[in-house]
Design an enzyme around this catalytic site. Structure first.
Site, short mmCIF file in Angstrom:
data_model
loop_
_atom_site.label_atom_id
_atom_site.label_comp_id
_atom_site.label_asym_id
_atom_site.label_seq_id
_atom_site.Cartn_x
_atom_site.Cartn_y
_atom_site.Cartn_z
CB THR A 63 -1.46 5.79 4.50
OG1 THR A 63 -2.30 5.76 3.36
CG2 THR A 63 -0.62 7.04 4.52
NE ARG A 120 -8.82 8.44 -3.49
CZ ARG A 120 -8.17 8.17 -2.37
NH1 ARG A 120 -6.88 7.91 -2.38
NH2 ARG A 120 -8.80 8.17 -1.22
CB SER A 129 -0.88 0.01 1.24
OG SER A 129 -0.07 -0.24 2.35
CB THR A 162 -0.46 6.32 0.80
OG1 THR A 162 -1.34 5.21 0.73
CG2 THR A 162 -1.10 7.47 0.06
CB THR A 220 -3.91 5.74 8.11
OG1 THR A 220 -4.06 4.64 7.20
CG2 THR A 220 -4.35 5.31 9.48
N GLY A 221 -6.54 5.97 6.33
CA GLY A 221 -7.94 5.61 6.13
C GLY A 221 -8.54 6.30 4.93
C1 SD4 Z 1 -5.95 7.51 0.84
N1 SD4 Z 1 -5.55 7.80 3.18
O1 SD4 Z 1 -5.43 7.47 -0.25
C2 SD4 Z 1 -5.15 7.06 2.02
C3 SD4 Z 1 -5.31 5.60 2.13
C4 SD4 Z 1 -4.83 5.09 3.42
O2 SD4 Z 1 -4.07 3.55 4.75
O3 SD4 Z 1 -4.71 5.72 4.40
N2 SD4 Z 1 -4.49 3.92 3.54
O4 SD4 Z 1 -7.10 7.85 1.02
#
Ligand code: SD4
Length: 328
Positions: A185, A213, A83, A203, A236-237
């Site tokens: 991330t 995106r 990731s 990330t 993260t998220g």
């Molecule tokens: C995103 N925040 O691209 C990132 C993805 C992520 O852990 O955090 N993954 O939206």
């Protein structure tokens, strides 16, 4: 007479300003002898190896900025981390596009978004910060800049990620799996021996996203924020939800009001929930995690759903994984 009036007016203004600043100072975190430093924290289990690398710099009295860059380069360069950087999951067109940003104690910022073919986007972000008059480069322009800076063009799509993408293509369903598929991330924040804060975030973003995106991770204020008077935070998220509330800037502002890092992260998560509720967004499909440190070196985290952890390395805590508290 006129000039005396002007002088009086000025000195009254100065006093007023001083009074305001004095009140404000009450809310700011005062560094004292109990300050824990250095300290570095980072998201998820791969934060352990990343912290260890950052610690090598921090323990010698190095700069937080250098520590966070070196730290996050570990998962970026690891093809098994699916990731971040090399081996990251591609977008729905099979292209690995990377987002990263970095911020130091003097509000210097640098960021790249939708960058392809470069293993260490965090170092390109740092080069944007240090070598250009801009703060963010994207896509083709970011790649051109990276190549001009001597970064090597590489294929980041490993056979494993390629296989997974081809599998995904069979159904082409865009439905991220909470805590598994799309949430790794690496965000890292650190306080160095000199009491300076910095942060980095990098990330490959949401797996199988639309090409082009961009998530929260390269956006200063969303995926990362540092205020050297107050603290540093990273996220993260689901990036779309973090961007909507300017997540990490929000965490910093809560810390500025006197909340602990954990409370500040919790309040930002609550804000995400109220924003999601307004749009009837199903909370069960979302995961968000914030981590933060304040100027005293205290750390904390909070997430929406169980399952998010973060790594902490300080003189007292020798690189441990902590489970973040969650609202659900
Ligand atoms: C995103 N925040 O691209 C990132 C993805 C992520 O852990 O955090 N993954 O939206």
């Amino acid at each position: 007479m006129a000039s005396r009036r002007k002088f009086l007016k000025l000195s009254t203004l100065t006093t007023a300003l001083f009074a305001v600043n004095k009140n404000k100072a009450v809310n700011l975190i005062q560094t004292d002898s109990k300050t824990i430093k250095p300290i570095v924290i980072s998201t998820w289990r791969f934060g352990i190896e990343a912290n260890a690398e950052a610690w090598n710099i921090l323990k010698k009295g190095g700069r937080a900025l250098d520590a966070v860059e070196a730290g996050v380069k570990i998962p970026e360069g690891d093809a098994n981390e699916r990731s971040v950087g090399l081996g990251g999951r591609p977008d729905r067109d099979g292209r690995v596009t990377l987002d990263a940003c970095i911020m130091d104690e003097n509000m210097n910022i640098g960021s790249v978004a939708c960058l392809e073919h470069i293993v260490h986007p965090i170092s390109v972000a740092r080069a944007v910060m240090e070598k250009t008059p801009h703060v963010m480069l994207t896509g083709e322009g970011a790649l051109q800049f990276a190549l001009a800076q001597g970064f090597k063009k590489e294929n980041l799509l490993t056979p494993e990620s390629d296989k997974e993408w081809k599998e995904w293509l069979k159904e082409s369903k865009y439905k991220p799996v909470v805590n598994i598929e799309n949430h790794d991330t690496i965000g890292m924040v650190a306080l160095d021996k000199n009491g300076n804060l910095s942060g980095a975030c990098t990330t490959s973003g949401m797996a199988f996203k639309m090409h082009g995106r961009v998530g929260d991770s390269p956006i200063i204020g969303a995926g990362l924020y540092v205020d050297n008077e107050v603290g540093a935070a990273t996220a993260t998220g689901h990036g779309e939800e973090v961007i909507r509330i300017a997540g990490c800037h929000t965490v910093i502002e809560f810390m500025r009001q006197g909340f602990s890092p954990e409370e500040a992260c919790k309040k930002a998560v609550e804000r995400i929930i109220s924003s999601a509720k307004k749009r009837n967004k199903a909370l069960s499909e979302l995961q968000i995690g914030f981590i933060a440190i304040n100027k005293n070196g205290e750390h904390g985290a909070y997430c929406l759903q169980k399952g998010f952890n973060y790594a902490v390395y300080s003189p007292e805590i020798k690189n441990e994984l902590h489970n973040a508290k969650s609202l659900y």
